[in-house]
Write an enzyme that holds these catalytic residues in place. Sequence first.
Site, PDB file in Angstrom:
ATOM      1  N   HIS A  82       0.661  -0.627   0.019  1.00  0.00           N
ATOM      2  CA  HIS A  82       0.061   0.221   0.167  1.00  0.00           C
ATOM      3  C   HIS A  82       1.301   1.385  -0.127  1.00  0.00           C
ATOM      4  O   HIS A  82       1.872   1.244   0.911  1.00  0.00           O
ATOM      5  CB  HIS A  82      -0.723   0.187   1.301  1.00  0.00           C
ATOM      6  CG  HIS A  82      -1.306   1.239   1.401  1.00  0.00           C
ATOM      7  ND1 HIS A  82      -2.774   1.185   0.243  1.00  0.00           N
ATOM      8  CD2 HIS A  82      -1.198   2.249   1.826  1.00  0.00           C
ATOM      9  CE1 HIS A  82      -3.694   2.573   0.760  1.00  0.00           C
ATOM     10  NE2 HIS A  82      -2.524   2.917   1.367  1.00  0.00           N
ATOM     11  N   ASP A 161     -15.493   2.590   8.367  1.00  0.00           N
ATOM     12  CA  ASP A 161     -14.041   3.615   8.111  1.00  0.00           C
ATOM     13  C   ASP A 161     -14.462   4.653   5.839  1.00  0.00           C
ATOM     14  O   ASP A 161     -14.531   6.063   6.400  1.00  0.00           O
ATOM     15  CB  ASP A 161     -13.180   2.957   6.898  1.00  0.00           C
ATOM     16  CG  ASP A 161     -11.739   4.047   6.463  1.00  0.00           C
ATOM     17  OD1 ASP A 161     -11.991   4.605   7.125  1.00  0.00           O
ATOM     18  OD2 ASP A 161     -11.661   3.729   4.852  1.00  0.00           O
ATOM     19  N   ARG A 168     -14.844  12.811   9.418  1.00  0.00           N
ATOM     20  CA  ARG A 168     -13.896  13.148   9.702  1.00  0.00           C
ATOM     21  C   ARG A 168     -13.522  14.686   8.760  1.00  0.00           C
ATOM     22  O   ARG A 168     -13.077  16.046   9.308  1.00  0.00           O
ATOM     23  CB  ARG A 168     -12.647  12.620   9.284  1.00  0.00           C
ATOM     24  CG  ARG A 168     -12.943  11.412  10.708  1.00  0.00           C
ATOM     25  CD  ARG A 168     -11.569  10.132  10.372  1.00  0.00           C
ATOM     26  NE  ARG A 168     -10.874  10.912   9.962  1.00  0.00           N
ATOM     27  CZ  ARG A 168      -9.241  10.461   9.743  1.00  0.00           C
ATOM     28  NH1 ARG A 168      -9.390   8.665   9.328  1.00  0.00           N
ATOM     29  NH2 ARG A 168      -8.392  10.543   9.396  1.00  0.00           N
ATOM     30  N   SER A 183      -7.953   3.975   9.787  1.00  0.00           N
ATOM     31  CA  SER A 183      -8.997   3.681   8.345  1.00  0.00           C
ATOM     32  C   SER A 183      -7.539   3.139   7.199  1.00  0.00           C
ATOM     33  O   SER A 183      -7.837   2.435   6.292  1.00  0.00           O
ATOM     34  CB  SER A 183      -8.679   5.215   8.298  1.00  0.00           C
ATOM     35  OG  SER A 183      -8.772   5.465   6.413  1.00  0.00           O
ATOM     36  N   LYS A 187      -8.792  -1.313   5.627  1.00  0.00           N
ATOM     37  CA  LYS A 187      -9.141  -1.317   4.431  1.00  0.00           C
ATOM     38  C   LYS A 187      -7.753  -2.545   3.797  1.00  0.00           C
ATOM     39  O   LYS A 187      -8.430  -3.366   3.255  1.00  0.00           O
ATOM     40  CB  LYS A 187      -8.639   0.133   3.263  1.00  0.00           C
ATOM     41  CG  LYS A 187     -10.190   0.931   3.745  1.00  0.00           C
ATOM     42  CD  LYS A 187      -9.809   1.877   2.714  1.00  0.00           C
ATOM     43  CE  LYS A 187      -9.160   3.094   3.532  1.00  0.00           C
ATOM     44  NZ  LYS A 187      -9.454   4.489   3.861  1.00  0.00           N
TER      45      LYS A 187
HETATM   46  N1  URA Z   1      -6.158   7.731   3.331  1.00  0.00           N
HETATM   47  C1  URA Z   1      -6.635   7.039   3.880  1.00  0.00           C
HETATM   48  O1  URA Z   1      -7.384   5.803   3.813  1.00  0.00           O
HETATM   49  N2  URA Z   1      -7.404   7.335   5.597  1.00  0.00           N
HETATM   50  C2  URA Z   1      -7.492   8.464   6.449  1.00  0.00           C
HETATM   51  O2  URA Z   1      -8.079   8.389   6.764  1.00  0.00           O
HETATM   52  C3  URA Z   1      -6.111   9.514   5.937  1.00  0.00           C
HETATM   53  C4  URA Z   1      -6.311   9.076   4.343  1.00  0.00           C
END
Ligand code: URA
Length: 434
Positions: A82, A161, A168, A183, A187
């Site tokens: 990632h 999320d 947010r 977050s 994923k």
């Molecule tokens: N990228 C994400 O996937 N989540 C965040 O909170 C910030 C950047």
Amino acid sequence: MRMVDLIEKKRDGHELTTEEINYIIKGYTVGSIPDYQVSAFTMAVVFRGMTEKERADITMAMVESGDQIDLTQIEGIKVDKHSTGGVGDTTTLVLGPLVAAVGVPIAKMSGRGLGHTGGTIDKLEAVAGFHVEIDNEEFIELVNKNKIAVIGQSGNLTPADKKLYALRDVTGTVESIPLIASSIMSKKIAAGADAIVLDVKTGAGAFMKTLEHSQELAHAMVRIGNNVGRRTMAVISDMSQPLGFAIGNALEVKEAIDTLKGEGPEDLTELCLTLGSHMVFLAQKAGSLQEARAMLEQAIKDGSALEKLKVFLSSQGGDASVVDDPSKLPQAKYTFELEAKEDGYVAEIIADEVGTAAMLLGAGRATKESVIDLAVGLVLRKKIGDQVKKGESLVTIYSNFEDVSEVKEKLYENIKISTAKVDAPILIHGEVTE
Ligand code: URA
Ligand code: CA
């Protein structure tokens, strides 16, 4: 349990239990806890932070809020990579075939998303016929057979999320290391990874602009991964300037092909070998990082990495002859050179602004509805530290329209030339394993 009590508990700096965190995330996902209470909670997290245990708990609560991809039918340790996002980041296109060539299974779920250029799927679609609309069964079969396949996003992954990130975004609570780290990790875990290699970018073009913040985020994500049973490590890499030379979809496919041939940009090649070595090591295909790196270098040298790219593309309907003849990729109608206005050394190439210039050409999406032009983009002819003479090209602009004055202006503003000699930036700023 009452949400107001949990907000107050966090406000006063106490640690929430696993049950309490599950209550918040479940309640928010199904809508029984309203936005205003969750935004008060996230603001309390911004100021109070989260303990290591809370971070692991909120990550797993978000993983469990929706579907999880089951990759157990795929043989071997599934390692996912990632990147926290950069400009002209061609690593995924290179790394997939490269590590698959040495036997590491790459089962990648990918998206389109917004940005300076398209996502991995957009880039791959620059290859005529290539598609990611395959079903789960075919996906798993392809990975077992070829060690690599890419599938489009499907299912309802980490809905908590999605909802939380959107909230947010409008409540000033994105900037929180525990919330960002959980977050991102939720994923990756929901997508079925057994082990995770993180490429945390740092510098002007990165989400985290300073080395200190990048290190903090890297540590937070690595600890979450290891605490929930996914071996995780992070490389902190430079994004003060774009990676490689190409920024644009078909242009990056060509750059990936060059790199798999051993003829790619030095920085992109080095970063792929570094990240790839960690992937091979975590997949237990090599006993040491040195051995892993030697295997990858060999796969480039003997052509097996390039061959793997061809098999991967043709297995998903793509015209693999582009690998031997990249002129079959979408081509822009016009090219223009951005000529240096003075002698000197390239001192700065402000990555995100240069990325925006590529987007002005149509290489990326400004909104979800934008249509990408796969052919267009930029190819840097100079990088930071290079000497340049007046009139020499700094950038080649690939465009489908004739008036690129706005693009040129943006590039001139963000590529700075100095009379004094400048050092090339360090590419790898560190590795984090705990
Ligand atoms: N990228 C994400 O996937 N989540 C965040 O909170 C910030 C950047
Ligand atoms: Ca690139």
